[in-house]
Design a protein around this motif. Structure first.
Motif, PDB file in Angstrom:
ATOM      1  N   SER A   1      13.551  -4.018   9.645  1.00 58.24           N
ATOM      2  CA  SER A   1      13.139  -5.404   9.854  1.00 58.24           C
ATOM      3  C   SER A   1      11.886  -5.491  10.716  1.00 58.24           C
ATOM      4  O   SER A   1      11.551  -4.574  11.466  1.00 58.24           O
ATOM      5  CB  SER A   1      14.295  -6.162  10.508  1.00 58.24           C
ATOM      6  OG  SER A   1      13.819  -7.077  11.454  1.00 58.24           O
ATOM      7  N   ALA A   2      11.187  -6.612  10.586  1.00 58.58           N
ATOM      8  CA  ALA A   2       9.981  -6.873  11.383  1.00 58.58           C
ATOM      9  C   ALA A   2      10.269  -6.736  12.872  1.00 58.58           C
ATOM     10  O   ALA A   2       9.450  -6.220  13.629  1.00 58.58           O
ATOM     11  CB  ALA A   2       9.464  -8.282  11.083  1.00 58.58           C
ATOM     12  N   ILE A   3      11.433  -7.194  13.300  1.00 57.36           N
ATOM     13  CA  ILE A   3      11.799  -7.157  14.719  1.00 57.36           C
ATOM     14  C   ILE A   3      11.928  -5.702  15.183  1.00 57.36           C
ATOM     15  O   ILE A   3      11.471  -5.349  16.263  1.00 57.36           O
ATOM     16  CB  ILE A   3      13.139  -7.889  14.969  1.00 57.36           C
ATOM     17  CG1 ILE A   3      13.170  -9.241  14.258  1.00 57.36           C
ATOM     18  CG2 ILE A   3      13.437  -8.023  16.451  1.00 57.36           C
ATOM     19  CD1 ILE A   3      12.238 -10.278  14.814  1.00 57.36           C
TER      20      ILE A   3
ATOM     21  N   LEU B   1      14.245  11.302   4.897  1.00 52.41           N
ATOM     22  CA  LEU B   1      14.369   9.898   5.313  1.00 52.41           C
ATOM     23  C   LEU B   1      13.148   9.109   4.865  1.00 52.41           C
ATOM     24  O   LEU B   1      12.014   9.567   5.001  1.00 52.41           O
ATOM     25  CB  LEU B   1      14.526   9.803   6.836  1.00 52.41           C
ATOM     26  CG  LEU B   1      14.632   8.382   7.427  1.00 52.41           C
ATOM     27  CD1 LEU B   1      15.847   7.638   6.879  1.00 52.41           C
ATOM     28  CD2 LEU B   1      14.689   8.442   8.954  1.00 52.41           C
ATOM     29  N   GLU B   2      13.393   7.933   4.295  1.00 55.84           N
ATOM     30  CA  GLU B   2      12.309   7.029   3.931  1.00 55.84           C
ATOM     31  C   GLU B   2      12.604   5.670   4.571  1.00 55.84           C
ATOM     32  O   GLU B   2      13.734   5.199   4.534  1.00 55.84           O
ATOM     33  CB  GLU B   2      12.212   6.886   2.399  1.00 55.84           C
ATOM     34  CG  GLU B   2      11.063   6.013   1.952  1.00 55.84           C
ATOM     35  CD  GLU B   2      10.636   6.322   0.509  1.00 55.84           C
ATOM     36  OE1 GLU B   2       9.862   7.280   0.311  1.00 55.84           O
ATOM     37  OE2 GLU B   2      11.089   5.633  -0.408  1.00 55.84           O
ATOM     38  N   ILE B   3      11.559   5.092   5.167  1.00 57.73           N
ATOM     39  CA  ILE B   3      11.682   3.779   5.783  1.00 57.73           C
ATOM     40  C   ILE B   3      11.054   2.768   4.827  1.00 57.73           C
ATOM     41  O   ILE B   3       9.984   3.026   4.283  1.00 57.73           O
ATOM     42  CB  ILE B   3      10.901   3.782   7.129  1.00 57.73           C
ATOM     43  CG1 ILE B   3      11.559   4.711   8.154  1.00 57.73           C
ATOM     44  CG2 ILE B   3      10.739   2.386   7.682  1.00 57.73           C
ATOM     45  CD1 ILE B   3      12.974   4.346   8.464  1.00 57.73           C
ATOM     46  N   GLU B   4      11.726   1.641   4.585  1.00 55.91           N
ATOM     47  CA  GLU B   4      11.158   0.604   3.726  1.00 55.91           C
ATOM     48  C   GLU B   4      10.743  -0.597   4.565  1.00 55.91           C
ATOM     49  O   GLU B   4      11.553  -1.133   5.319  1.00 55.91           O
ATOM     50  CB  GLU B   4      12.188   0.149   2.670  1.00 55.91           C
ATOM     51  CG  GLU B   4      12.542   1.232   1.676  1.00 55.91           C
ATOM     52  CD  GLU B   4      13.326   0.705   0.470  1.00 55.91           C
ATOM     53  OE1 GLU B   4      13.531  -0.523   0.353  1.00 55.91           O
ATOM     54  OE2 GLU B   4      13.734   1.537  -0.356  1.00 55.91           O
ATOM     55  N   VAL B   5       9.473  -0.978   4.422  1.00 56.05           N
ATOM     56  CA  VAL B   5       8.996  -2.168   5.129  1.00 56.05           C
ATOM     57  C   VAL B   5       8.313  -3.109   4.144  1.00 56.05           C
ATOM     58  O   VAL B   5       7.763  -2.671   3.137  1.00 56.05           O
ATOM     59  CB  VAL B   5       8.000  -1.805   6.258  1.00 56.05           C
ATOM     60  CG1 VAL B   5       8.695  -1.042   7.376  1.00 56.05           C
ATOM     61  CG2 VAL B   5       6.815  -1.007   5.731  1.00 56.05           C
ATOM     62  N   THR B   6       8.362  -4.402   4.439  1.00 51.31           N
ATOM     63  CA  THR B   6       7.676  -5.372   3.586  1.00 51.31           C
ATOM     64  C   THR B   6       6.363  -5.768   4.266  1.00 51.31           C
ATOM     65  O   THR B   6       6.199  -5.595   5.472  1.00 51.31           O
ATOM     66  CB  THR B   6       8.507  -6.651   3.386  1.00 51.31           C
ATOM     67  OG1 THR B   6       8.728  -7.252   4.657  1.00 51.31           O
ATOM     68  CG2 THR B   6       9.833  -6.344   2.728  1.00 51.31           C
ATOM     69  N   GLU B   7       5.472  -6.307   3.448  1.00 50.31           N
ATOM     70  CA  GLU B   7       4.186  -6.743   3.984  1.00 50.31           C
ATOM     71  C   GLU B   7       4.375  -7.719   5.147  1.00 50.31           C
ATOM     72  O   GLU B   7       3.730  -7.587   6.188  1.00 50.31           O
ATOM     73  CB  GLU B   7       3.384  -7.411   2.865  1.00 50.31           C
ATOM     74  CG  GLU B   7       2.063  -7.969   3.316  1.00 50.31           C
ATOM     75  CD  GLU B   7       1.390  -8.750   2.196  1.00 50.31           C
ATOM     76  OE1 GLU B   7       1.174  -8.160   1.125  1.00 50.31           O
ATOM     77  OE2 GLU B   7       1.096  -9.931   2.392  1.00 50.31           O
ATOM     78  N   SER B   8       5.272  -8.680   4.977  1.00 48.31           N
ATOM     79  CA  SER B   8       5.443  -9.688   6.032  1.00 48.31           C
ATOM     80  C   SER B   8       5.989  -9.076   7.319  1.00 48.31           C
ATOM     81  O   SER B   8       5.749  -9.585   8.402  1.00 48.31           O
ATOM     82  CB  SER B   8       6.355 -10.823   5.557  1.00 48.31           C
ATOM     83  OG  SER B   8       7.612 -10.310   5.184  1.00 48.31           O
ATOM     84  N   SER B   9       6.703  -7.931   7.191  1.00 51.26           N
ATOM     85  CA  SER B   9       7.292  -7.348   8.390  1.00 51.26           C
ATOM     86  C   SER B   9       6.257  -6.648   9.268  1.00 51.26           C
ATOM     87  O   SER B   9       6.470  -6.481  10.457  1.00 51.26           O
ATOM     88  CB  SER B   9       8.429  -6.385   8.044  1.00 51.26           C
ATOM     89  OG  SER B   9       7.925  -5.198   7.476  1.00 51.26           O
ATOM     90  N   PHE B  10       5.114  -6.255   8.684  1.00 49.22           N
ATOM     91  CA  PHE B  10       4.122  -5.628   9.571  1.00 49.22           C
ATOM     92  C   PHE B  10       2.886  -6.482   9.789  1.00 49.22           C
ATOM     93  O   PHE B  10       2.153  -6.298  10.744  1.00 49.22           O
ATOM     94  CB  PHE B  10       3.754  -4.201   9.129  1.00 49.22           C
ATOM     95  CG  PHE B  10       3.189  -4.087   7.751  1.00 49.22           C
ATOM     96  CD1 PHE B  10       1.854  -4.320   7.515  1.00 49.22           C
ATOM     97  CD2 PHE B  10       4.014  -3.728   6.685  1.00 49.22           C
ATOM     98  CE1 PHE B  10       1.332  -4.203   6.245  1.00 49.22           C
ATOM     99  CE2 PHE B  10       3.495  -3.612   5.406  1.00 49.22           C
ATOM    100  CZ  PHE B  10       2.153  -3.849   5.188  1.00 49.22           C
ATOM    101  N   MET B  11       2.661  -7.480   8.909  1.00 45.79           N
ATOM    102  CA  MET B  11       1.495  -8.344   9.078  1.00 45.79           C
ATOM    103  C   MET B  11       1.631  -9.244  10.312  1.00 45.79           C
ATOM    104  O   MET B  11       0.652  -9.662  10.900  1.00 45.79           O
ATOM    105  CB  MET B  11       1.261  -9.196   7.825  1.00 45.79           C
ATOM    106  CG  MET B  11       0.666  -8.441   6.651  1.00 45.79           C
ATOM    107  SD  MET B  11      -0.951  -7.731   7.049  1.00 45.79           S
ATOM    108  CE  MET B  11      -1.390  -6.910   5.521  1.00 45.79           C
ATOM    109  N   ALA B  12       2.884  -9.534  10.701  1.00 48.58           N
ATOM    110  CA  ALA B  12       3.130 -10.431  11.830  1.00 48.58           C
ATOM    111  C   ALA B  12       2.468  -9.921  13.113  1.00 48.58           C
ATOM    112  O   ALA B  12       1.949 -10.693  13.900  1.00 48.58           O
ATOM    113  CB  ALA B  12       4.631 -10.619  12.039  1.00 48.58           C
TER     114      ALA B  12
END
Ligand code: C2E
Ligand code: CA
Ligand code: CA
Ligand code: CA
Length: 275
Positions: free
Chosen positions: A115-117, A142-153
């Motif tokens: 999550s972004a948090i 291990l692979e971590i999945e992040v979305t654009e909105s979770s790191f753009m913040a």
């Protein structure tokens, strides 16, 4: 007409009150849910189309509350992000995912949603390193999945975090590709190890020329960048056939397997359906 408006306003208010009350109930119920053992992990296999074997599995958290029953992560994750519980839940998911993965009969990857948090939590990379050491899981698994909105913040802090995670030997995937505001910019700011094409494109393949054109382009883009593209949400043979012909190498979706409990994963992974 005036009465009508008033009635409608009142109706909307009460519906909103209900949703707000539900949200607060769930927010309260989330406290201590990890300690009470109310969470479990399901895993959805990811298929490598070239080898015809499962190459990994995505961990998806499930919450079963004694009174409310099972609550969808799409509902409770945003609430947990708002009240801060996502830190505890996310840590549990990471540790459990690694703990489970070391027991798998085949040494494939486990993909964990972040999550972004969590991405803005100092010490996250150190914590991931600690979990890897404690569980003995090879970082390459291990692979971590992040979305654009979770790191753009908070771009700078998040990118720093992603670099630290990648430096551990862990791979980083860009989730829900195509749903953000600036998908292409995301690819420019970080060297993702995998692009996960959002399932909205897959589900539109049969009905939309635009979706077909976009999927083609994203697959070519991935090829030019040297970044593998995994198509999400593959449900039908037609979608699979299109993706295969377009050069897609990896897919995930109900066609091969729904997310299954940890105990069922071994059986599914050992007996991939013929295709
Ligand atoms: P996501 O990361 O995009 O996960 C994929 C979702 O699509 C999962 O829903 C999965 O069950 C569903 N799915 C997979 N294949 C198909 C298909 O062929 N057709 C359809 N219609 N759906 C498919 P799920 O498990 O309900 O999770 C929803 C979202 O909740 C996830 O979307 C993710 O954003 C979030 N989530 C789940 N587990 C975690 C977690 O451990 N941590 C965090 N931060 N978020 C999580
Ligand atoms: Ca995901
Ligand atoms: Ca996704
Ligand atoms: Ca999603």
């Amino acid at each position: 007409a005036k009465v009508d408006t008033i009635e409608r306003t009142c109706f909307c208010d009460s519906v909103m009150d209900q949703a707000e009350r539900r949200r607060r109930e769930l927010s309260f119920a989330l406290r201590g849910a990890v300690e009470r053992g109310e969470f479990s992990l399901y895993f959805q296999p990811q298929m490598d189309l070239e080898t015809g074997a499962f190459s990994g599995a995505e961990a998806l958290v499930r919450w079963s509350h004694p009174e409310y029953g099972s609550v969808s992560p799409a509902v409770f994750i945003p609430i947990a992000e708002e009240n801060g519980q996502i830190i505890t839940i996310g840590d549990w998911v990471l540790e459990q995912s690694c703990r489970q993965a070391v027991t798998w009969v085949r040494p494939v990857k486990v993909a964990v949603n972040l999550s972004a948090i969590q991405l803005r939590q100092r010490g996250l990379a150190e914590r991931i390193g600690e979990i890897l050491r404690e569980t003995g899981l090879d970082p390459a698994r291990l692979e971590i999945e992040v979305t654009e909105s979770s790191f753009m913040a908070d771009l700078d802090l998040s990118l720093q975090m992603l670099r630290e995670i990648q430096a551990l030997g862990v791979s980083v995937a860009l989730d829900d590709f195509g749903t953000g505001y600036s998908a292409l910019a995301s690819l420019r700011v970080f060297p993702f190890n995998q692009i996960k094409l959002d399932r909205g494109f897959t589900s539109d393949l049969a009905v939309s020329d635009e979706a077909r054109a976009i999927v083609h382009s994203v697959l070519m883009l991935g090829q030019s960048l040297g970044t593998p593209v995994l198509a999400e949400g593959v449900e039908t043979d037609e979608q699979l056939a299109f993706l295969r012909a377009a050069g897609c190498r990896a897919i995930q979706g109900f066609l091969y397997s729904r997310p299954v409990p940890a105990g069922e994963l071994q059986r599914v992974m050992l007996a991939p359906p013929a295709s």
